[in-house]
Design a protein around this motif. Sequence first.
Motif, mmCIF file in Angstrom:
data_model
loop_
_atom_site.group_PDB
_atom_site.id
_atom_site.type_symbol
_atom_site.label_atom_id
_atom_site.label_comp_id
_atom_site.label_asym_id
_atom_site.label_seq_id
_atom_site.Cartn_x
_atom_site.Cartn_y
_atom_site.Cartn_z
ATOM 1 N N ASP A 190 43.282 -36.857 45.324
ATOM 2 C CA ASP A 190 43.486 -36.492 43.900
ATOM 3 C C ASP A 190 43.744 -35.000 43.842
ATOM 4 O OD1 ASP A 190 43.509 -36.276 41.157
ATOM 5 O OD2 ASP A 190 41.322 -36.358 40.960
ATOM 6 N N SER A 202 40.399 -31.040 36.690
ATOM 7 C CA SER A 202 40.002 -30.935 38.092
ATOM 8 C C SER A 202 40.517 -29.606 38.618
ATOM 9 C CB SER A 202 40.622 -32.083 38.897
ATOM 10 O OG SER A 202 40.562 -33.278 38.165
ATOM 11 N N THR A 226 43.598 -38.115 37.922
ATOM 12 C CA THR A 226 42.212 -38.535 38.159
ATOM 13 C C THR A 226 41.968 -39.905 37.536
ATOM 14 O OG1 THR A 226 41.619 -36.204 38.057
ATOM 15 C CG2 THR A 226 39.813 -37.779 37.930
HETATM 16 MG MG MG Z 1 42.257 -34.432 37.636
#
Ligand code: MG
Length: 859
Positions: free
Chosen positions: A725, A696, A585
């Motif tokens: 991503d 994430s 990220t």
């Molecule tokens: Mg991430």
Amino acid sequence: MTGPSELSARSAARTGQRSARGGGGRTPTQSAVHWTEREKYGFLLQLLECPEFLLPERLERRISVEKTKMAAYQLEQKIVNENIRQMDGTDSLHRPELLESLYSQVSHLDSVLSSLEGQIQVLEAVQRSLPRPTHGGSQHDSGTDGHEPDSLEAMRTVLSEGPEPTPGRRAAPCSPHPAELEPAVLLHLERCAHRKTRRQLQLLQNNARSYDSSGRQRVTSQPESLHGGSEGSLTGSLETLASLASSDRLLDELKLREMTIAQLRGRVLQLERARLDNIPLDPAREISRLQSSVLERVRDELTLQNFSLKSKLSEFTQQLSSSGVQFRLDQQPPAGGRRPAAGSDSGAGVGGRRGGSEHDAEQQRRIGELETQLHNQRNELEQLRADSAQLRALEARLEESLSRRETTERYLASRQEELTVLKLDLETLQEENTRLKDDLSRVLRQEAEHSSRLVRLSDCESELGRLQEERRLLADSLQRERTLRKQYFNQMEELKGRIRVFCRLRPLSEPERRQGGAAPIDCADPYTLCVGGDKGQREFQFDRVFTEDTSQQRIFDEVESLVQSSMDGYNVCICAYGQTGSGKTHTLLGDEQAPGVAPRAFRRLFELAQARAAQTSCAISTYMLELYNDRLVDLLAPAGARADEKLEVKKDRRGTVVVSGAALLPCQDAAHLQLLFERAVGARRTGATRMNAASSRSHLVIGVTVEATSRVNGAVTRGKLSLLDLAGSERAAKSGADADQLREANAINKSLSALADVISSLAAEQSFVPYRNSKLTMLMQDSLGGNAKTLMFVNISPAQYNLDETLTSLQYASRVKQITNSAARNADNKEITRLKNVIAKLRQRVDCGQPSLEERDEG
Ligand code: MG
Ligand code: ADP
């Protein structure tokens, strides 16, 4: 140096020589004969010098003394020989000096013995030639008639024939020249004659004295016949006068002979000197011989003097006593009781008185004479006493010089010993010196070798330095060449359509530093990553390798060309793969301080559009989706729209993936796009895990489409920039997530393993690629093995704790690198574009629905 064997041989030779000489039937060796000749001559000269050598007792004594000496020397020689025998038998190797000195002692003793033998022989020969004394009384004086001619004969015998030959021995040839010997013999003859004359003179004097004393005796015994006695006295006086005249003649003769003797002695000395000049001298022996001869001569002279003085003394004492008796007799008055003077005074006549006075005068004269005689004799006595005192002093001096000689000899012996020790020391030191010299020469040789080696070494060192420098330059150029080759290779691969893979290593975080520090990851060059592990070091090649200190800008610079490609009508996909917390990220999205690839790309797209505004008009739109639990979520869906509205992944005619039902929002500028981006990111689901504070939990898909229409020819190009991503790959136990998060993780892992399968089959160039196993792989269908230009970031953690995951990620990325896409530009000319638009409108109008991608594949 003399070897022990040589010494032994010499010793044996000497021993043989000695035994031959010592045996009964002796063979005269050449050296013995030589000695005998020379020494005999010298010895005879000595004998000649000594006036009373012919006394038989003296000769006897001398012979016995010489024999005793010889016996002592023989004993000493025996001892030395015994020593030599022992030395020869034992440690002769280490005592050559001692042996040498013993041998020299033996040879010295040999010569001494032979000298003594010679002396004894000569003395015995002389003794034999002397006539034996006929009467028992000792013949003290050599002046006896007949001795000299006999002894002279003996001398002649000795000189001409040598000593009387012993049985079995040949007479040695006479070596002294007659010319040399004749003066000596003449000297001796002269001496004998001299002595004879002296003795005759002495005899005459004695006769005269005895005559005088006997005359007086007669006067004394017959005082009455004094006149008759005067006749005898006269005769005696006449005889005395005659004898005195004879003595004067003899004195003259004596003086003449003395002169002759002096001349002859001078001649003898001259000849002797000439002879000695021709004889090689042994100084030490010569000195000792001369010393002993001088001492002996002095002693003999002194003894002789003593003897003659004593005899004189006794003679004078006798004379004195007889004179004293005579004097007393003369002083006494004749028988009748009257002194002659008184008788003449009282009763005698004139004639008788005259006769008396004459007698008195005579008496007075006699008294006077006797007194004078007495006085003279006293003087002589005094003289004799002085002489005897002088004699005693001389004897004392002799004693003193003898003792001095002894001391000197002792001192000499000690010095000799010291000399021997010093010689030994010298030899040791010489050996040591030789050894040290050898050592020194060896060291010097070594030093020379060493210095030459040093020179060679310095040459080698300079050569080595040169070679090292050359090697360094070569290594540098090799590295440059390698880098270039890799770069060209990557460019070639890119041209071929290979998926490009960039590896990025993030910095070590503080918790990781505490948990075990950094793993052995090393970046060898911009394309190579080396990772150490349990199975040894592994090397991975990528299109680029970015170390932990690479900035976001630097990353973007490397991907900028792809952004431009999307403007040129290509499908471009940039995705980030790696474990949770590895920096995906951060790389793609970044934050406000360090914006990632996406915001920079947005700005760059609009910059490019602005730059090309004169030639083309660009329409930029975007869609942003989230794949959460294998379900697509439109992150830009307008507020109030149904969240569960079905989004479908489809492929258009060109093979480009499109998501139907997703909001595609046109963007006026970069800020607008950034705003939409921030909105979408804000809507994305994240959760805190042990790996990451804001992990994430979904895959994020950002699509930016660029439709560029040429203002010149109306040609349209459609490019798409996809930014993907991915959610982190991780092990549930390690991430420590809860039940919901576990479900999320399962979904993530499932999608990622489907991705891995696709990658494997693409890398193995299999005909069937299982894209449909997951929505993620369906979304990435055009990016992996499709028509897109694809770039994958593989993000890795530097921590030792994450080494296994790091290796897994790197292995996957290596496989991705082998996948080839066939990128093609999406461009239509103006007419085709117009017709396409017409068709699309017609389709919408007839509402003829197009089947979805899944339906078509299933069909
Ligand atoms: Mg991430
Ligand atoms: P991922 O998306 O792979 O799970 P993140 O991008 O969220 O990981 O990164 C995790 C943490 O690491 C974040 O706090 C991020 O700021 C930091 N980080 C990642 N890469 C870097 C980097 N190159 N430089 C500095 N910090 C980084």
